[in-house]
Write a protein that holds these residues in place. Structure first.
Motif, PDB file in Angstrom:
ATOM      1  N   THR A   1       0.840  -1.199   0.000  1.00 39.16           N
ATOM      2  CA  THR A   1       0.000   0.000   0.000  1.00 39.16           C
ATOM      3  C   THR A   1       0.876   1.250   0.000  1.00 39.16           C
ATOM      4  O   THR A   1       0.599   2.218  -0.728  1.00 39.16           O
ATOM      5  CB  THR A   1      -0.916   0.013   1.232  1.00 39.16           C
ATOM      6  N   GLY A   2       1.948   1.218   0.774  1.00 40.73           N
ATOM      7  CA  GLY A   2       2.848   2.362   0.820  1.00 40.73           C
ATOM      8  C   GLY A   2       3.541   2.639  -0.495  1.00 40.73           C
ATOM      9  O   GLY A   2       3.722   3.803  -0.885  1.00 40.73           O
ATOM     10  N   ASN A   3       3.908   1.577  -1.215  1.00 36.01           N
ATOM     11  CA  ASN A   3       4.675   1.829  -2.444  1.00 36.01           C
ATOM     12  C   ASN A   3       3.842   2.500  -3.532  1.00 36.01           C
ATOM     13  O   ASN A   3       4.386   3.133  -4.436  1.00 36.01           O
ATOM     14  CB  ASN A   3       5.365   0.551  -2.958  1.00 36.01           C
ATOM     15  N   ILE A   4       2.512   2.388  -3.454  1.00 40.00           N
ATOM     16  CA  ILE A   4       1.654   3.077  -4.416  1.00 40.00           C
ATOM     17  C   ILE A   4       1.838   4.589  -4.303  1.00 40.00           C
ATOM     18  O   ILE A   4       2.015   5.292  -5.301  1.00 40.00           O
ATOM     19  CB  ILE A   4       0.175   2.689  -4.204  1.00 40.00           C
ATOM     20  N   PHE A   5       1.824   5.093  -3.076  1.00 37.61           N
ATOM     21  CA  PHE A   5       1.988   6.537  -2.860  1.00 37.61           C
ATOM     22  C   PHE A   5       3.375   7.000  -3.301  1.00 37.61           C
ATOM     23  O   PHE A   5       3.523   8.031  -3.954  1.00 37.61           O
ATOM     24  CB  PHE A   5       1.761   6.872  -1.390  1.00 37.61           C
ATOM     25  N   GLY A   6       4.397   6.227  -2.929  1.00 34.77           N
ATOM     26  CA  GLY A   6       5.757   6.612  -3.279  1.00 34.77           C
ATOM     27  C   GLY A   6       6.001   6.647  -4.770  1.00 34.77           C
ATOM     28  O   GLY A   6       6.583   7.603  -5.302  1.00 34.77           O
TER      29      GLY A   6
END
Length: 399
Positions: free
Chosen positions: A144-149
């Motif tokens: 989920t975090g890598n989507i934002f990054g």
């Protein structure tokens, strides 16, 4: 952090989420900056190879320190190092500094992820959480975090790159303090009260009991993860330049490349709740068809939509074998979870380096996305050859 009520996620899932945002902000910053400075596909590939080679070395050398020194203590110290990495990032003005930064951030992420994997696996196994739920919820948190990054990395690189590093300074300073405090107050493992649902063992998770078979499966799928992951990492590294060659703006590349990260997240969600793949090689083989599908889509990638769909399929090509590899790896032993996490992250580090380098060579050779198509078909051949070899070996052992 102490949790007094039954929960599904805990503080260290949030830690993985926040660090994953940072990891993909750094990754997209490096590749977008290299594209702006006129690097060739092969030069971009080498930059990623350098970062990931160091990542792999850090994983295998210091990634399992938590097994003996304590996971929380090591993680807290690593965040102090990340604070320094972010300061260096603010000073990047030349190709030399970009390469130094690539090395420094590779050390952090290579050392960090095995620690948090080991902490979660050891803590939740002790609490009786169902094995697929342990690995599944961890992968959901970081993916989920890598989507934002990935989505905002190129955009911030063009318009406000300092935000990437200011975010890192804030997160690293805060988490270093909170995790040290958590260790002092709650001890070396995660304080967590899992819901009863997490303790319900799936019918297929009994494969964990067969230690020999788990050992064979973890080796098989670490190889397949490396092969399938080459496509995903090539997309992450080379799409900014490939997108600009198609006449699209660089700052938009993150919003197209993020299709890969969305593919990763959705695959993890599906495989977290649908567990028929555990121990079933035929279903695993069908799921791995996403690799040649990526090749077909990349052949036609000229518009924003097709670039997004190609990236989405590439994300699935990574997430499918990743799920298999981390499940069989972390849960095939009751001790040294940090060591198994380190071996897993070493594979990740190698493919994040070799993938962009090999992908860059193929793309430079054909000057088009056909290079990615050919690479996908070659990896498909190797993946199914690997499955066939291991299946044949298993039959011979049974006889």
């Amino acid at each position: 952090m102490r949790v007094n009520r039954n929960s599904t996620f805990h503080f260290y899932h949030l830690v993985a989420f926040l660090v994953s945002i940072q990891a993909y902000l750094f990754n997209s910053f490096m590749n977008a900056t290299a594209t702006r400075w006129g690097f060739t596909f092969s030069q971009i590939g080498f930059l990623n190879f350098l970062a990931s080679f160091v990542y792999a070395l850090a994983s295998i050398s210091i990634g399992h320190l938590g097994d003996k020194q304590g996971y929380k203590k090591v993680i807290s110290g690593l965040f102090l190092y990340l604070f320094l990495v972010c300061i260096v990032g603010l000073l990047i003005k030349s190709s030399l500094f970009l390469h130094i930064f690539a090395i420094m951030q590779g050390v952090f992420f290579g050392a960090f992820f095995p620690q948090v994997e080991g902490l979660i696996a050891k803590s939740e196994t002790t609490l009786g959480v169902d094995p697929p739920s342990i690995t599944g919820r961890f992968t959901l948190s970081w993916s989920t975090g890598n989507i934002f990054g990935m989505a905002f990395g190129p955009y911030l690189t063009v318009y406000a790159k300092n935000i990437i590093f200011l975010y890192g300074l804030f997160v690293s300073g805060l988490l270093s303090f909170l995790i040290f405090l958590d260790f002092k107050n709650n001890g070396p493992l995660v304080e967590f009260s899992p819901t009863d649902k997490l303790k319900e063992h799936s019918s297929n998770s009994n494969v964990v009991v067969d230690e020999l078979r788990m050992r064979h499966l973890r080796f098989e799928y670490r190889i397949i993860l490396f092969l399938g992951g080459l496509i995903y990492t090539s997309v992450l590294a080379d799409f900014p330049k490939l997108v600009t060659m198609a006449g699209l703006k660089l700052e938009r590349s993150g919003f197209l490349t993020v299709g890969a990260n969305i593919g990763v997240l959705l695959t993890f969600i599906i495989l977290q709740y649908w567990k028929k793949w555990v121990g079933n090689e035929k279903i695993c083989a069908l799921l791995l068809l996403v690799v040649p599908i990526t090749g077909v889509l990349s052949f036609f990638a000229k518009s924003s939509l097709l670039f997004f769909l190609t990236a989405f399929a590439a994300g699935c090509s990574y997430a499918v074998p990743y799920t298999f590899a981390i499940f069989y790896g972390l849960l095939s032993t009751s001790v040294e979870h940090g060591k198994q996490g380190a071996l897993h992250e070493m594979v990740i580090g190698l493919l994040f380096g070799i993938g962009p380098l090999v992908g860059g060579v193929f793309l430079d050779l054909f000057k088009s996305s056909f290079g990615l198509t050919l690479l996908s078909f070659l990896m498909t051949l190797f993946i199914y050859a690997t499955q066939f070899i291991f299946s044949t070996r298993k039959l011979l052992v049974e006889k």
